[in-house]
Design a protein around this motif. Structure first.
Motif, PDB file in Angstrom:
ATOM      1  N   ALA A   1       0.859  -1.330   0.077  1.00 32.66           N
ATOM      2  CA  ALA A   1      -0.164  -0.009   0.070  1.00 32.66           C
ATOM      3  C   ALA A   1       1.026   1.398   0.029  1.00 32.66           C
ATOM      4  O   ALA A   1       0.392   2.191  -0.600  1.00 32.66           O
ATOM      5  N   TYR A   2       2.052   1.169   0.713  1.00 32.04           N
ATOM      6  CA  TYR A   2       2.943   2.420   0.784  1.00 32.04           C
ATOM      7  C   TYR A   2       3.507   2.719  -0.489  1.00 32.04           C
ATOM      8  O   TYR A   2       3.521   3.780  -0.878  1.00 32.04           O
ATOM      9  N   GLY A   3       3.894   1.458  -1.037  1.00 32.64           N
ATOM     10  CA  GLY A   3       4.449   1.661  -2.483  1.00 32.64           C
ATOM     11  C   GLY A   3       3.616   2.076  -3.596  1.00 32.64           C
ATOM     12  O   GLY A   3       3.996   3.118  -4.369  1.00 32.64           O
ATOM     13  N   THR A   4       2.413   1.719  -3.489  1.00 24.99           N
ATOM     14  CA  THR A   4       1.295   2.314  -4.288  1.00 24.99           C
ATOM     15  C   THR A   4       1.133   3.701  -4.167  1.00 24.99           C
ATOM     16  O   THR A   4       1.140   4.475  -4.896  1.00 24.99           O
ATOM     17  N   TYR A   5       1.052   3.969  -2.937  1.00 23.14           N
ATOM     18  CA  TYR A   5       1.037   5.576  -2.523  1.00 23.14           C
ATOM     19  C   TYR A   5       1.845   6.470  -3.029  1.00 23.14           C
ATOM     20  O   TYR A   5       1.503   7.466  -3.488  1.00 23.14           O
ATOM     21  N   ARG A   6       3.150   6.026  -2.861  1.00 31.19           N
ATOM     22  CA  ARG A   6       4.271   6.624  -3.425  1.00 31.19           C
ATOM     23  C   ARG A   6       4.246   6.864  -4.884  1.00 31.19           C
ATOM     24  O   ARG A   6       4.533   7.995  -5.477  1.00 31.19           O
ATOM     25  N   PHE A   7       3.940   5.684  -5.481  1.00 27.75           N
ATOM     26  CA  PHE A   7       3.653   5.680  -6.937  1.00 27.75           C
ATOM     27  C   PHE A   7       2.697   6.829  -7.421  1.00 27.75           C
ATOM     28  O   PHE A   7       2.849   7.543  -8.411  1.00 27.75           O
ATOM     29  N   TYR A   8       1.752   6.674  -6.664  1.00 30.50           N
ATOM     30  CA  TYR A   8       0.337   7.656  -7.010  1.00 30.50           C
ATOM     31  C   TYR A   8       0.605   9.191  -6.909  1.00 30.50           C
ATOM     32  O   TYR A   8       0.528   9.870  -7.755  1.00 30.50           O
ATOM     33  N   ARG A   9       1.496   9.277  -5.746  1.00 31.04           N
ATOM     34  CA  ARG A   9       1.937  10.842  -5.404  1.00 31.04           C
ATOM     35  C   ARG A   9       2.989  11.361  -6.524  1.00 31.04           C
ATOM     36  O   ARG A   9       2.600  12.309  -6.950  1.00 31.04           O
ATOM     37  N   SER A  10       3.967  10.418  -6.987  1.00 28.70           N
ATOM     38  CA  SER A  10       4.986  10.955  -7.910  1.00 28.70           C
ATOM     39  C   SER A  10       4.084  11.262  -9.314  1.00 28.70           C
ATOM     40  O   SER A  10       4.512  12.023 -10.091  1.00 28.70           O
ATOM     41  N   TYR A  11       3.144  10.153  -9.447  1.00 29.58           N
ATOM     42  CA  TYR A  11       2.257  10.394 -10.801  1.00 29.58           C
ATOM     43  C   TYR A  11       1.633  11.557 -10.771  1.00 29.58           C
ATOM     44  O   TYR A  11       1.630  12.281 -11.820  1.00 29.58           O
ATOM     45  N   LYS A  12       1.067  11.960  -9.681  1.00 25.65           N
ATOM     46  CA  LYS A  12       0.088  13.112  -9.553  1.00 25.65           C
ATOM     47  C   LYS A  12       1.174  14.545  -9.805  1.00 25.65           C
ATOM     48  O   LYS A  12       0.601  15.401 -10.250  1.00 25.65           O
ATOM     49  N   LYS A  13       2.476  14.318  -9.129  1.00 24.06           N
ATOM     50  CA  LYS A  13       3.150  15.492  -9.330  1.00 24.06           C
ATOM     51  C   LYS A  13       3.670  15.500 -10.765  1.00 24.06           C
ATOM     52  O   LYS A  13       3.652  16.901 -11.034  1.00 24.06           O
ATOM     53  N   LEU A  14       4.086  14.615 -11.509  1.00 18.04           N
ATOM     54  CA  LEU A  14       4.338  14.951 -12.619  1.00 18.04           C
ATOM     55  C   LEU A  14       3.144  15.237 -13.639  1.00 18.04           C
ATOM     56  O   LEU A  14       3.552  15.985 -14.565  1.00 18.04           O
ATOM     57  N   LYS A  15       1.973  14.887 -13.195  1.00 13.69           N
ATOM     58  CA  LYS A  15       0.802  15.271 -14.177  1.00 13.69           C
ATOM     59  C   LYS A  15       0.654  16.577 -13.777  1.00 13.69           C
ATOM     60  O   LYS A  15       0.521  17.519 -14.803  1.00 13.69           O
ATOM     61  N   ASP A  16       0.542  17.252 -12.435  1.00 10.86           N
ATOM     62  CA  ASP A  16       0.502  18.574 -12.319  1.00 10.86           C
ATOM     63  C   ASP A  16       1.504  19.456 -12.885  1.00 10.86           C
ATOM     64  O   ASP A  16       1.456  20.423 -13.508  1.00 10.86           O
ATOM     65  N   ASN A  17       2.762  19.073 -12.867  1.00  5.91           N
ATOM     66  CA  ASN A  17       4.033  19.941 -13.519  1.00  5.91           C
ATOM     67  C   ASN A  17       3.624  20.179 -15.189  1.00  5.91           C
ATOM     68  O   ASN A  17       4.007  20.956 -15.783  1.00  5.91           O
ATOM     69  N   ARG A  18       3.185  18.926 -15.766  1.00  9.98           N
ATOM     70  CA  ARG A  18       3.069  18.969 -17.003  1.00  9.98           C
ATOM     71  C   ARG A  18       1.823  19.916 -17.582  1.00  9.98           C
ATOM     72  O   ARG A  18       1.951  20.687 -18.339  1.00  9.98           O
ATOM     73  N   GLU A  19       0.892  19.886 -16.631  1.00  4.62           N
ATOM     74  CA  GLU A  19      -0.165  20.861 -16.927  1.00  4.62           C
ATOM     75  C   GLU A  19       0.092  22.212 -16.837  1.00  4.62           C
ATOM     76  O   GLU A  19      -0.258  23.128 -17.507  1.00  4.62           O
ATOM     77  N   GLU A  20       0.981  22.632 -15.818  1.00  8.89           N
ATOM     78  CA  GLU A  20       1.541  23.854 -15.397  1.00  8.89           C
ATOM     79  C   GLU A  20       2.561  24.324 -16.783  1.00  8.89           C
ATOM     80  O   GLU A  20       2.305  25.416 -17.020  1.00  8.89           O
ATOM     81  N   ASN A  21       3.085  23.334 -16.954  1.00  9.27           N
ATOM     82  CA  ASN A  21       4.342  23.902 -18.207  1.00  9.27           C
ATOM     83  C   ASN A  21       3.158  23.960 -19.465  1.00  9.27           C
ATOM     84  O   ASN A  21       3.668  24.860 -20.168  1.00  9.27           O
ATOM     85  N   SER A  22       2.293  23.299 -19.586  1.00  5.11           N
ATOM     86  CA  SER A  22       1.509  23.424 -20.829  1.00  5.11           C
ATOM     87  C   SER A  22       0.688  24.677 -20.901  1.00  5.11           C
ATOM     88  O   SER A  22       0.570  25.553 -21.858  1.00  5.11           O
ATOM     89  N   ASP A  23       0.218  25.228 -19.707  1.00  5.93           N
ATOM     90  CA  ASP A  23      -0.425  26.448 -19.301  1.00  5.93           C
ATOM     91  C   ASP A  23       0.451  27.468 -19.852  1.00  5.93           C
ATOM     92  O   ASP A  23       0.036  28.488 -20.143  1.00  5.93           O
ATOM     93  N   GLU A  24       1.790  27.490 -19.066  1.00  9.02           N
ATOM     94  CA  GLU A  24       2.677  28.785 -19.350  1.00  9.02           C
ATOM     95  C   GLU A  24       3.101  28.647 -20.926  1.00  9.02           C
ATOM     96  O   GLU A  24       3.315  29.708 -21.335  1.00  9.02           O
ATOM     97  N   GLN A  25       3.099  27.389 -21.622  1.00 11.91           N
ATOM     98  CA  GLN A  25       3.393  27.610 -23.178  1.00 11.91           C
ATOM     99  C   GLN A  25       2.490  27.968 -23.777  1.00 11.91           C
ATOM    100  O   GLN A  25       2.439  28.848 -24.946  1.00 11.91           O
TER     101      GLN A  25
END
Length: 63
Positions: free
Chosen positions: A37-61
């Motif tokens: 469960a902890y490994g799954t949580y960490r995977f989800y958290r890192s996936y969510k951070k990457l997704k948010d960063n990509r959305e911010e980058n696409s908004d800036e562009q």
């Protein structure tokens, strides 16, 4: 790193580890489930951070 926790959870559940022989079945399942469960949580958290960063980058562009 999240895959290490997931793999450790599976190794505890399916592996033959002599230092865990003193634990009961319920304790093995709890330990394995917690690691998984902890490994799954960490995977989800890192996936969510990457997704948010990509959305911010696409908004800036777009501006």
């Amino acid at each position: 790193m999240s895959f290490v926790y997931i793999a450790a959870g599976l190794a505890v559940l399916f592996g033959n580890m002599p230092f865990l022989d003193k634990l009961g079945n319920a304790e093995i399942y709890l330990l394995s489930g917690g690691l998984f469960a902890y490994g799954t949580y960490r995977f989800y958290r890192s996936y969510k951070k990457l997704k948010d960063n990509r959305e911010e980058n696409s908004d800036e562009q777009a501006q």
